[in-house]
Design a protein around this motif. Structure first.
Motif, PDB file in Angstrom:
ATOM      1  N   ASP A  67      24.560  54.122  21.264  1.00 48.07           N
ATOM      2  CA  ASP A  67      24.494  53.549  22.619  1.00 48.07           C
ATOM      3  C   ASP A  67      25.583  52.500  22.796  1.00 48.07           C
ATOM      4  OD1 ASP A  67      21.867  54.563  24.024  1.00 48.07           O
ATOM      5  OD2 ASP A  67      21.377  54.233  21.908  1.00 48.07           O
ATOM      6  N   PHE A  68      26.475  52.753  23.745  1.00 48.61           N
ATOM      7  CA  PHE A  68      27.561  51.818  24.032  1.00 48.61           C
ATOM      8  C   PHE A  68      27.581  51.489  25.522  1.00 48.61           C
ATOM      9  CE2 PHE A  68      28.792  53.677  20.004  1.00 48.61           C
ATOM     10  CZ  PHE A  68      29.329  52.602  19.305  1.00 48.61           C
ATOM     11  N   GLY A  69      27.925  50.242  25.848  1.00 51.03           N
ATOM     12  CA  GLY A  69      27.931  49.783  27.237  1.00 51.03           C
ATOM     13  C   GLY A  69      29.313  49.337  27.677  1.00 51.03           C
ATOM     14  N   GLU A  70      29.643  49.649  28.914  1.00 55.70           N
ATOM     15  CA  GLU A  70      30.920  49.257  29.505  1.00 55.70           C
ATOM     16  C   GLU A  70      30.647  48.751  30.916  1.00 55.70           C
ATOM     17  OE1 GLU A  70      34.194  49.482  28.388  1.00 55.70           O
ATOM     18  OE2 GLU A  70      33.585  50.162  26.389  1.00 55.70           O
ATOM     19  N   ASN A  71      31.559  47.922  31.448  1.00 57.97           N
ATOM     20  CA  ASN A  71      31.348  47.500  32.837  1.00 57.97           C
ATOM     21  C   ASN A  71      32.364  48.098  33.807  1.00 57.97           C
ATOM     22  OD1 ASN A  71      33.353  45.876  31.808  1.00 57.97           O
ATOM     23  ND2 ASN A  71      32.655  44.009  32.810  1.00 57.97           N
TER      24      ASN A  71
END
Ligand SMILES: *Cc1c(COP(=O)(O)O)cnc(C)c1O
Length: 216
Positions: A38-42
């Motif tokens: 799980d990876f998050g970006e904006n």
């Protein structure tokens, strides 16, 4: 730090979203090889570039403010959008999900900090959305809520804000999702405040600098 975090999260089954914004693919692959998915970006453009060049079993989380005209770029692959902050945005996500022939999971973002710069719904708008708009949107699935606490050393203030988010979750669960098991996520906690968030009922923490080092 990664392994330590996983050990901390294990007892509560909290999901770790590794926030990789501004960081190169090599940093992401380093955690990927240790099992992180799980990876998050904006930023939409950065998210799309990373999606195209990294392993396809990564679950990509959009955590930043999302402009309606950019939804179409991430709709084909995004795993979870944490930052639904208006009825208009949710409608657009539904539209683009239909075009991509998928159902897109979303969280409603609430404004819990006092700072004006933070995006997010207020409780009345959220209730209206859940009552009047959401029932007719067949290609989005609301899985829970998200919020960011004030950036401060005042632990009591941060705790109060997280507690407020948990209360909002409990009320919406009771009033709109009593029989719906998929409404279960509270995305709260970042590098500076995640231990408090865990104590206050977080199910998903979003950690950047603690994993990848400070951003420029
Ligand atoms: C950047 C960001 C994070 C991670 O912040 P860190 O303090 O580096 O852990 C979490 N959530 C959102 C919405 C962000 O934009």
């Amino acid at each position: 730090m990664f392994q330590q975090l996983l050990e901390q999260l294990y007892p509560t089954q909290t999901t770790l979203v590794a926030v990789s914004k501004t960081k190169p693919n090599s940093d992401i692959l380093d955690l990927y090889e240790q099992g992180q998915r799980d990876f998050g970006e904006n930023r939409v453009q950065e998210l799309c570039q990373k999606y195209e060049t990294l392993p396809k079993d990564i679950r990509w989380h959009e955590i930043g403010h999302l402009q309606t005209n950019k939804v179409k770029y991430i709709a084909p692959f995004v795993h979870l959008i944490h930052s639904v902050d208006s009825p208009r945005l949710l409608k657009e996500i539904n539209k683009q999900a239909l075009r991509s022939e998928r159902k897109i999971a979303c969280l409603l973002q609430f404004k819990i900090a006092k700072e004006d710069s933070k995006y997010g719904l207020d409780i009345e708008t959220a209730r209206q959305l859940l009552r009047d708009v959401y029932p007719s949107l067949e290609a989005v699935s609301i899985r829970g809520i998200m919020g960011m606490a004030t950036f401060t050393d005042d632990e009591q203030k941060v705790r109060r804000e997280f507690r407020k988010l948990k209360t909002i979750f409990d009320q919406l669960k009771r009033d709109f999702f009593a029989d719906d098991d998929v409404f279960k996520e509270i995305s709260m906690g970042m590098s500076g405040d995640y231990p408090i968030a865990l104590e206050e009922g977080s199910t998903m923490i979003r950690i950047g600098s603690l994993l990848f080092g400070p951003r420029d």
